[in-house]
Motif scaffolding. Structure first.
Motif, PDB file in Angstrom:
ATOM      1  N   ALA A 111      49.371  18.085  54.820  1.00 27.24           N
ATOM      2  CA  ALA A 111      47.947  18.322  54.527  1.00 27.24           C
ATOM      3  C   ALA A 111      47.766  18.623  53.031  1.00 27.24           C
ATOM      4  O   ALA A 111      46.859  18.095  52.377  1.00 27.24           O
ATOM      5  N   PHE A 112      48.675  19.436  52.483  1.00 27.07           N
ATOM      6  CA  PHE A 112      48.600  19.746  51.046  1.00 27.07           C
ATOM      7  C   PHE A 112      48.797  18.482  50.201  1.00 27.07           C
ATOM      8  O   PHE A 112      48.190  18.316  49.150  1.00 27.07           O
ATOM      9  N   VAL A 113      49.675  17.595  50.693  1.00 23.96           N
ATOM     10  CA  VAL A 113      49.929  16.329  49.995  1.00 23.96           C
ATOM     11  C   VAL A 113      48.631  15.528  49.883  1.00 23.96           C
ATOM     12  O   VAL A 113      48.290  15.001  48.816  1.00 23.96           O
ATOM     13  N   TYR A 114      47.893  15.449  50.995  1.00 25.37           N
ATOM     14  CA  TYR A 114      46.634  14.702  50.964  1.00 25.37           C
ATOM     15  C   TYR A 114      45.684  15.323  49.941  1.00 25.37           C
ATOM     16  O   TYR A 114      45.020  14.619  49.198  1.00 25.37           O
ATOM     17  N   MET A 115      45.619  16.654  49.942  1.00 32.44           N
ATOM     18  CA  MET A 115      44.702  17.321  49.000  1.00 32.44           C
ATOM     19  C   MET A 115      45.167  17.152  47.557  1.00 32.44           C
ATOM     20  O   MET A 115      44.379  16.906  46.661  1.00 32.44           O
ATOM     21  N   ALA A 116      46.475  17.282  47.352  1.00 32.00           N
ATOM     22  CA  ALA A 116      46.999  17.293  45.976  1.00 32.00           C
ATOM     23  C   ALA A 116      47.068  15.895  45.369  1.00 32.00           C
ATOM     24  O   ALA A 116      46.847  15.734  44.170  1.00 32.00           O
ATOM     25  N   PHE A 117      47.397  14.875  46.187  1.00 30.16           N
ATOM     26  CA  PHE A 117      47.736  13.574  45.586  1.00 30.16           C
ATOM     27  C   PHE A 117      46.904  12.385  46.072  1.00 30.16           C
ATOM     28  O   PHE A 117      46.919  11.348  45.421  1.00 30.16           O
ATOM     29  N   PHE A 118      46.242  12.501  47.239  1.00 32.19           N
ATOM     30  CA  PHE A 118      45.569  11.324  47.804  1.00 32.19           C
ATOM     31  C   PHE A 118      44.039  11.392  47.723  1.00 32.19           C
ATOM     32  O   PHE A 118      43.378  10.367  47.582  1.00 32.19           O
ATOM     33  N   GLN A 119      43.507  12.620  47.840  1.00 35.34           N
ATOM     34  CA  GLN A 119      42.054  12.761  47.916  1.00 35.34           C
ATOM     35  C   GLN A 119      41.383  12.217  46.659  1.00 35.34           C
ATOM     36  O   GLN A 119      41.848  12.482  45.554  1.00 35.34           O
ATOM     37  N   GLY A 120      40.297  11.447  46.867  1.00 34.40           N
ATOM     38  CA  GLY A 120      39.536  10.946  45.711  1.00 34.40           C
ATOM     39  C   GLY A 120      40.164   9.746  45.038  1.00 34.40           C
ATOM     40  O   GLY A 120      39.689   9.291  43.999  1.00 34.40           O
ATOM     41  N   LYS A 121      41.253   9.219  45.628  1.00 40.84           N
ATOM     42  CA  LYS A 121      41.921   8.047  45.033  1.00 40.84           C
ATOM     43  C   LYS A 121      41.560   6.792  45.843  1.00 40.84           C
ATOM     44  O   LYS A 121      40.833   6.851  46.826  1.00 40.84           O
ATOM     45  N   ARG A 122      42.127   5.668  45.455  1.00 41.72           N
ATOM     46  CA  ARG A 122      41.960   4.432  46.221  1.00 41.72           C
ATOM     47  C   ARG A 122      42.623   4.598  47.591  1.00 41.72           C
ATOM     48  O   ARG A 122      43.407   5.528  47.783  1.00 41.72           O
ATOM     49  N   PRO A 123      42.372   3.659  48.556  1.00 45.04           N
ATOM     50  CA  PRO A 123      42.991   3.824  49.877  1.00 45.04           C
ATOM     51  C   PRO A 123      44.513   3.923  49.777  1.00 45.04           C
ATOM     52  O   PRO A 123      45.138   3.223  48.971  1.00 45.04           O
ATOM     53  N   ILE A 124      45.055   4.811  50.600  1.00 42.07           N
ATOM     54  CA  ILE A 124      46.516   4.936  50.650  1.00 42.07           C
ATOM     55  C   ILE A 124      47.057   3.869  51.595  1.00 42.07           C
ATOM     56  O   ILE A 124      46.287   3.208  52.310  1.00 42.07           O
ATOM     57  N   ARG A 125      48.363   3.672  51.596  1.00 45.08           N
ATOM     58  CA  ARG A 125      48.983   2.706  52.531  1.00 45.08           C
ATOM     59  C   ARG A 125      49.898   3.458  53.491  1.00 45.08           C
ATOM     60  O   ARG A 125      50.744   4.242  53.051  1.00 45.08           O
ATOM     61  N   ILE A 126      49.675   3.214  54.790  1.00 45.38           N
ATOM     62  CA  ILE A 126      50.504   3.835  55.842  1.00 45.38           C
ATOM     63  C   ILE A 126      50.861   2.768  56.869  1.00 45.38           C
ATOM     64  O   ILE A 126      50.156   1.762  56.972  1.00 45.38           O
ATOM     65  N   PRO A 127      51.936   2.946  57.637  1.00 45.50           N
ATOM     66  CA  PRO A 127      52.242   1.952  58.669  1.00 45.50           C
ATOM     67  C   PRO A 127      51.159   1.954  59.751  1.00 45.50           C
ATOM     68  O   PRO A 127      50.529   2.982  60.007  1.00 45.50           O
ATOM     69  N   SER A 128      50.942   0.783  60.384  1.00 45.56           N
ATOM     70  CA  SER A 128      49.889   0.699  61.415  1.00 45.56           C
ATOM     71  C   SER A 128      50.302   1.484  62.664  1.00 45.56           C
ATOM     72  O   SER A 128      49.456   1.967  63.405  1.00 45.56           O
ATOM     73  N   ILE A 129      51.609   1.578  62.916  1.00 41.44           N
ATOM     74  CA  ILE A 129      52.099   2.416  64.016  1.00 41.44           C
ATOM     75  C   ILE A 129      52.944   3.498  63.368  1.00 41.44           C
ATOM     76  O   ILE A 129      53.970   3.195  62.743  1.00 41.44           O
ATOM     77  N   THR A 130      52.495   4.743  63.478  1.00 40.95           N
ATOM     78  CA  THR A 130      53.213   5.807  62.777  1.00 40.95           C
ATOM     79  C   THR A 130      52.812   7.174  63.311  1.00 40.95           C
ATOM     80  O   THR A 130      52.144   7.291  64.341  1.00 40.95           O
ATOM     81  N   TYR A 131      53.212   8.215  62.613  1.00 37.32           N
ATOM     82  CA  TYR A 131      52.904   9.584  63.009  1.00 37.32           C
ATOM     83  C   TYR A 131      51.386   9.770  63.037  1.00 37.32           C
ATOM     84  O   TYR A 131      50.708   9.539  62.030  1.00 37.32           O
ATOM     85  N   SER A 132      50.870  10.185  64.191  1.00 36.31           N
ATOM     86  CA  SER A 132      49.400  10.186  64.349  1.00 36.31           C
ATOM     87  C   SER A 132      48.686  11.222  63.494  1.00 36.31           C
ATOM     88  O   SER A 132      47.463  11.226  63.437  1.00 36.31           O
ATOM     89  N   PHE A 133      49.412  12.124  62.866  1.00 37.75           N
ATOM     90  CA  PHE A 133      48.721  13.072  61.991  1.00 37.75           C
ATOM     91  C   PHE A 133      48.201  12.395  60.715  1.00 37.75           C
ATOM     92  O   PHE A 133      47.236  12.875  60.107  1.00 37.75           O
ATOM     93  N   TYR A 134      48.803  11.270  60.293  1.00 38.15           N
ATOM     94  CA  TYR A 134      48.365  10.668  59.016  1.00 38.15           C
ATOM     95  C   TYR A 134      46.885  10.256  59.058  1.00 38.15           C
ATOM     96  O   TYR A 134      46.126  10.603  58.160  1.00 38.15           O
ATOM     97  N   PRO A 135      46.458   9.500  60.121  1.00 37.38           N
ATOM     98  CA  PRO A 135      45.022   9.173  60.169  1.00 37.38           C
ATOM     99  C   PRO A 135      44.134  10.400  60.372  1.00 37.38           C
ATOM    100  O   PRO A 135      42.997  10.429  59.892  1.00 37.38           O
ATOM    101  N   VAL A 136      44.656  11.422  61.059  1.00 37.42           N
ATOM    102  CA  VAL A 136      43.862  12.641  61.231  1.00 37.42           C
ATOM    103  C   VAL A 136      43.580  13.275  59.861  1.00 37.42           C
ATOM    104  O   VAL A 136      42.452  13.659  59.542  1.00 37.42           O
ATOM    105  N   TYR A 137      44.605  13.335  59.020  1.00 37.05           N
ATOM    106  CA  TYR A 137      44.400  13.890  57.672  1.00 37.05           C
ATOM    107  C   TYR A 137      43.491  12.988  56.840  1.00 37.05           C
ATOM    108  O   TYR A 137      42.759  13.475  55.968  1.00 37.05           O
TER     109      TYR A 137
END
Ligand SMILES: Cc1ncc(COP(=O)(O)O)c(C=O)c1O
Length: 371
Positions: free
Chosen positions: A103-129
């Motif tokens: 969660a801190f990673v999303y706040m520190a490095f991803f928020q406000g940036k272009r779309p991130i890339r994640i696998p289509s099948i993966t840990y379900s917390f990533y889309p929740v964040y």
């Protein structure tokens, strides 16, 4: 056409809720039923207890010390982790479970940036964040054999995150492919979530030296059998760690309590016990995989402490999950996840637990004439 994950507004509005949580679909943890005692193979817990040395340390913690706040810098634990991996303490962050660190990673490095890339099948917390922090994600398709193909992850992105091994498939990518991704992708943060790496994947920790945009996240919950304490850690360049600390200190100064700091440091130092438990789990994983394959299951090669399996017809994954549950064995079935409805995920328990699982499985299969 790229598949983009965007926040949906599908939940009922509550006038007192903030806009951020109106559309949130929370993460669904594996069930923890209380109705009877189950052989629990559904949340990837470690069947072997935590390190006996850690237990000894726990016994010696003065109860009265709990009146004091813990060290906000978690220095002792960060030092143990740094020593174990040959890094400096400035390159180590600890948090209340690796979920909190993510969660801190999303706040520190991803928020406000272009779309991130994640696998289509993966840990379900990533889309929740993604929903929680208003981050869009490009969903990268998996190969037919469920391996990750990292080639396209480096195209235009505001960050990259994937587990290695991936969850819930258990399939790992070789370190060399991660190195090549990092060579191509130098302008955004690449997060390798190594929650299960100790069970057979190659860790990317050594690449931290070379790539200032790499963050490796690990946990005490799986290979060190301390899920109940909720402690995770991240290793990366000191500037990335400072970014995470800035989020932490703006959120909760003391995410890791006094007991966890002592117990986890002792667990980290007990290398022999850790190796012994991981090796036992790997051996059991191979034994169970072979048995299930011989019964006609598709079993994905796993480098994790679980296996992802598709049962032979006429048993469906849903029937397998329901019938095992009725017989007192819990496995994980992802009923609402496209692309994996035909599979169940089975955590690797002790040999005795897995024998019970196989006995129940065999009786389910023989009831429909499969074995
Ligand atoms: C891929 C992955 N990452 C992170 C976590 C979170 O682990 P924890 O918060 O217990 O450290 C899990 C837990 O199941 C996981 O499967």
């Amino acid at each position: 056409m790229e598949e983009i994950f965007r926040k949906e507004d599908r939940y009922m509005k509550n006038m007192f809720w903030s806009d951020t949580i109106q559309g949130l679909e929370p993460y669904q943890a594996g069930e923890q039923p209380q109705d009877k005692a189950y052989v629990k193979l559904n949340t990837n817990e470690n069947p072997y207890g935590p390190s006996p040395r850690a237990q000894e340390v726990l016994r010696q913690i003065p109860f009265s010390d709990l009146r004091l706040y813990p060290d906000p810098e978690s220095l002792k634990l960060r030092q143990s982790i740094a020593t174990y991996y040959g890094r400096s303490v400035e390159e180590v962050f600890v948090g209340n479970g690796s979920d909190e660190i993510l969660a801190f990673v999303y706040m520190a490095f991803f928020q406000g940036k272009r779309p991130i890339r994640i696998p289509s099948i993966t840990y379900s917390f990533y889309p929740v964040y993604c929903n929680m922090f208003n981050v869009d994600a490009v969903l990268e398709p998996l190969e037919d054999d469920f391996t990750l193909n990292l080639d396209s992850y480096s195209t235009d992105n505001g960050g990259i995150i994937f587990p290695n091994p991936n969850a819930p498939t258990g399939r790992a990518v070789p370190l060399e492919e991660i190195r090549q991704l990092l060579q191509r992708n130098t302008d955004s943060v690449v997060v390798v979530d190594e929650a299960y790496a100790d069970f057979g994947a190659e860790s990317a920790v050594d690449l931290v030296e070379e790539f200032p945009n790499l963050l490796v996240v690990q946990t005490f919950s799986k290979s060190r059998s301390l899920a109940g304490l909720r402690v995770g850690f991240a290793i990366g360049n000191a500037d990335l760690i400072a970014g995470l600390s800035t989020v932490k200190d703006s959120f909760n100064s003391y995410p890791v309590d006094r007991i966890s700091l002592e117990v986890c440091a002792a667990a980290m130092d007990d290398h022999d016990y850790f190796v012994e438990c991981c090796e036992k789990i790997k051996a059991t994983r191979e034994r169970v995989s072979q048995q299930l394959s011989s019964w006609g299951f598709s079993v994905l090669p796993s480098q994790a402490n679980f296996i992802f399996v598709k049962p032979p017809a006429p048993i469906t994954a849903e029937k397998m999950y329901l019938q095992l549950k009725e017989k007192g064995v819990l496995v994980r079935y992802f009923h609402n996840k496209p692309g994996i409805k035909e599979f169940c995920r089975i955590s690797i328990g002790s040999d005795a637990e897995m024998d019970i699982f196989m006995e129940k499985m065999s009786s389910i299969l023989s009831s429909v004439g499969v074995v």
